[in-house]
Design an enzyme around this catalytic site. Structure first.
Site: not given
Ligand code: PEP
Length: 255
Positions: A97, A167, A212
């Site tokens: 982000e 990620e 997720s």
């Molecule tokens: C994150 O923001 O690091 C993340 C993994 O979010 P989510 O688990 O909601 O996908």
């Protein structure tokens, strides 16, 4: 190495609400024998309220970001010294982000990485490809660039000084988790890259998976040999689902 379950609370909850959640997590952890490592990363303004709950406990505290200078005229930013004084041991850097919404570059993230290491904060550097990069077969190139530039001149003395989180951008907050095989393939690549920088120390650098993660997906992810824990957004915002992940991490740790 011990499994780490880390919660990224993002821009959610007031200081008082954050302290309530920390207390619920901590009381759930009390009934988990040989609990895995657990970290929560509240917003900056909630660090001190959460610290008052977790101080002296096994629940570790981290921040979601910091600036790349130790002090000075940087309105609205936060320094590593401030994070340390608020009880943080870890800081998330280069979250997707921040890369994609706030346009942070690899070079900027690298400056923060170096300062975090010098300051004895454990940086968790996040890397990951977008869906179009994956579809174009660019996953490895993206991860290579993010690691090479992000970790340039970073020399952790011990494996515990640094962690990496894979990620995939397409999996964050979308409900689409990478399959255990997809994640493991990238984790192996990250491990190889780390080995080329840091030699055998790299074998014990934690590589977390994020995107997720929930109670249905965590077990098969943690069964992969190069997945050493999870960075969790949505499922870390309530005690019950987060404790389910902590239990899964503990089970993986002890098997
Ligand atoms: C994150 O923001 O690091 C993340 C993994 O979010 P989510 O688990 O909601 O996908």
């Amino acid at each position: 190495m011990s499994i780490l379950i880390a919660g990224n609370w993002k821009m959610n909850m007031t200081p008082a609400e954050s302290a309530v959640l920390a207390r619920e997590i901590l009381s759930g952890m009390a009934s988990i024998e040989k609990c895995c490592d657990v970290l929560v990363c509240p917003s900056h303004v909630a660090l001190t309220s959460v610290r008052s709950v977790v101080d002296g406990s096994a629940l570790q505290l981290g921040a979601q970001n910091m600036y790349c200078e130790p002090k000075g005229a940087f309105t609205g930013e936060i320094s590593p010294g401030m994070l340390l004084a608020s009880g943080c041991s870890h800081v998330i850097l280069g979250h997707s982000e921040r890369r994609h919404v706030l346009n942070e570059s690899d070079e900027f993230i690298n400056k923060k990485m170096k300062l975090a290491l010098q300051s004895n904060l454990v940086p968790i550097i996040c890397v990951g490809e977008t869906i179009s990069e994956r579809n174009d077969g660019l996953t490895v190139d993206i991860i290579k660039r993010q690691l090479e530039l992000g970790l340039k001149d970073c020399r952790p003395e011990r494996a515990d000084d640094l962690a990496v989180a894979y990620e995939p951008v397409w999996a964050i907050g979308t409900g689409k988790t990478a399959s255990p095989d997809q994640a493991q393939q990238v984790h192996v690549y990250i491990r190889e890259q780390l080995r080329s920088y840091y030699g055998k120390t790299a074998m014990s650098i934690r590589i977390l998976y994020g995107g997720s993660v929930n109670a249905d997906t965590i077990d098969s992810l943690l069964m992969q040999p190069d997945i050493d824990g999870a960075l969790v957004g949505g499922a870390s915002l309530k005690a019950v689902p987060f404790l389910a992940l902590i239990r899964a991490g503990t089970k993986a740790n002890n098997t």
